[in-house]
Motif scaffolding. Structure first.
Motif, PDB file in Angstrom:
ATOM      1  N   TYR A 126     -19.238   8.492  13.364  1.00 48.25           N
ATOM      2  CA  TYR A 126     -18.529   9.318  14.696  1.00 48.25           C
ATOM      3  C   TYR A 126     -17.973   8.058  15.423  1.00 48.25           C
ATOM      4  O   TYR A 126     -18.375   7.080  15.306  1.00 48.25           O
ATOM      5  CB  TYR A 126     -19.795  10.261  15.403  1.00 48.25           C
ATOM      6  N   LEU A 149     -16.563  13.392  15.283  1.00 48.92           N
ATOM      7  CA  LEU A 149     -16.604  13.044  13.784  1.00 48.92           C
ATOM      8  C   LEU A 149     -15.214  12.215  13.280  1.00 48.92           C
ATOM      9  O   LEU A 149     -14.391  12.607  13.609  1.00 48.92           O
ATOM     10  CB  LEU A 149     -17.175  14.222  13.052  1.00 48.92           C
ATOM     11  N   PHE A 159     -24.789  14.752   9.031  1.00 44.99           N
ATOM     12  CA  PHE A 159     -23.853  15.539   9.480  1.00 44.99           C
ATOM     13  C   PHE A 159     -24.324  17.003   9.086  1.00 44.99           C
ATOM     14  O   PHE A 159     -24.661  17.096   7.919  1.00 44.99           O
ATOM     15  CB  PHE A 159     -22.450  15.272   8.719  1.00 44.99           C
TER      16      PHE A 159
END
Length: 115
Positions: A37, A47, A98
């Motif tokens: 990120y 992201l 994520f």
């Protein structure tokens, strides 16, 4: 508690390259999707790319063809190779799972692209 430590940032001229690394204090990579990120000054963290446990990758449009994410589960490390850097890539870069887990954010590493 897992700690993620990013490294490899620095100052680079437009068109240059940098390689970032993110190492976890213990193994979380085997099953987690890991992401990179970035947060530019005055903007929200966003992201950049992620890589699944089966090494499927995803990139946001602005970095496709320039950035490469990879992982080494044996070293608990995820990498981001950045080529053809642009001034708009200037940001603090972070890694996390994520989707991200709030208590995993590290200090990040500063990337500055400037002539």
């Amino acid at each position: 508690q897992i700690q993620l430590v990013e490294s490899g940032g620095g100052l680079v001229q437009p068109g240059g390259s940098l390689g970032l690394s993110c190492t976890a204090s213990r193994s979380i990579f085997d099953t987690y999707t890991m992401g990179w990120y970035r947060q530019a000054p005055g903007k929200q963290r966003k992201l950049v790319a992620f890589i699944t446990s089966s090494t499927t990758t995803y990139y946001v449009e602005s970095v496709k063809g320039r950035f490469t994410i990879s992982r080494d589960n044996a070293k608990n490390t995820v990498y981001l190779q950045m080529n053809s850097l642009k001034p708009e890539d200037t940001a603090v870069y972070y890694c996390n799972t994520f989707p991200p887990q709030q208590n995993y954010w590290g200090q990040g590493t500063q990337v500055t692209v400037s002539s």
